[in-house]
Design a protein around this motif. Sequence first.
Motif, PDB file in Angstrom:
ATOM      1  N   GLU A 120       0.817  -1.220   0.000  1.00  0.00           N
ATOM      2  CA  GLU A 120       0.000   0.000   0.000  1.00  0.00           C
ATOM      3  C   GLU A 120       0.847   1.263   0.000  1.00  0.00           C
ATOM      4  N   SER A 121       1.846   1.311   0.873  1.00  0.00           N
ATOM      5  CA  SER A 121       2.684   2.512   0.967  1.00  0.00           C
ATOM      6  C   SER A 121       3.457   2.747  -0.329  1.00  0.00           C
ATOM      7  N   ASP A 140       1.034   4.052  -2.949  1.00  0.00           N
ATOM      8  CA  ASP A 140       0.644   5.453  -2.704  1.00  0.00           C
ATOM      9  C   ASP A 140       1.722   6.439  -3.132  1.00  0.00           C
TER      10      ASP A 140
END
Length: 415
Positions: A198-199, A202
């Motif tokens: 996810e990081s 993003d």
Amino acid sequence: MKATVVTIGDEILIGQIVDTNSAFIAKSLDKIGIEVYEMLSVSDDREHILETLSSLQNDSDVVIITGGLGPTKDDITKKTLCEYLNDELVTDPLVLAHVTELIEGFFKRPITQINKDQALVPSKSQVLFNKVGTAPGMWMEKENTVFVSLPGVPFEMKYLIENEVIPRLVSKFNRPYIVHKTIRTYGIGESLLAEQIESWEDNLPDFIKLAYLPSPGQVRLRLSARGTNEGALYLELDRQVEKLHEIIGEAIVGFDDGETIEVVLGKLLKEKGLTLSTAESCTGGKIAATLTSVSGSSAYFTGSVVSYATETKVNVLKVPQELIDKHSVVSVAVAEAMALGIQQLMKTDYALATTGNAGPNKGDADAEVGTVVVAMATPNGVYSEEFNFGQPREKVIDRAVTKALEKIYKEILKN
């Protein structure tokens, strides 16, 4: 740039044939920086075709049409295009000569009027000469839209796309670069994978998009970058893949569309000079079929036994009957015995075995529907794992095949 692909033909709409043309065209356009925003299938109906052309006018830069160019009465594309473009059909002498040569020279029969009509094209069109068939392609322009009409026969369409359409589009339009990098992951579900990266996701640059492409047992991550500097796009994709490798390196087994698990596994076996065999029950030979779909697989894959019946497990793979009586055919004990049996029979370094209940009924086994045991015989011992892949039957088999190949790949990789 915005492109639309239109397929014409009732046979597509009723499911009689599968439209593979649109996928090929989309990939070809993507390689030169033209994005396909829409794919449409329309019937062999004059009003339907006219409505479609009108709706796309000035909304798409390029409209590529396939189908409806044959010699029979139901092929109305050329006449309808002429009506839409306020044009008329004329005979192209080069196309007529080509059609005549094919019919009279190759097929050895007199040319008919129906055959001659293949040479009719809109008078304002640019003819795309079809060396591999009788129906020519046509390039037409109206206001801000280019309309390209191609035959629906796949090999004829592909010839014209590669040799006529793509070069003309490259010459006519200024296009951005679109480059892709596809990462193949195995053994981790889409939702868990999304959480883990996810990081990283993003923090991707704005010009890079990520798409998740899940299928049984695997998830492909496709990175797409768009810009004016092709070299810089590739460098940034490589940089982002390096970051991704630091997060989920153990799950990554290959890159790009050609590197399926069977391809990656084959490369590994070749590099290490190892051999593999399979004993399959519930997968019915699909692991072997998957492995042998790779060119050159005979260098490492020696063969398979499809031991669908209990008797075959006992008589060919030498699985003890008492083992089956005690544990059932769908069990860790039987799967491991099958793996050892095929390893010894084929004299291979590694062996895979599957036994399970793919459903929809329980059959001879006590195991729940969807249960599959995958076993591996290695130079260091035999290992197995039990799974439940749910239903339907096709999903169970596909997931079992993928899981088996994934497990043997990772086992070989660590040794």
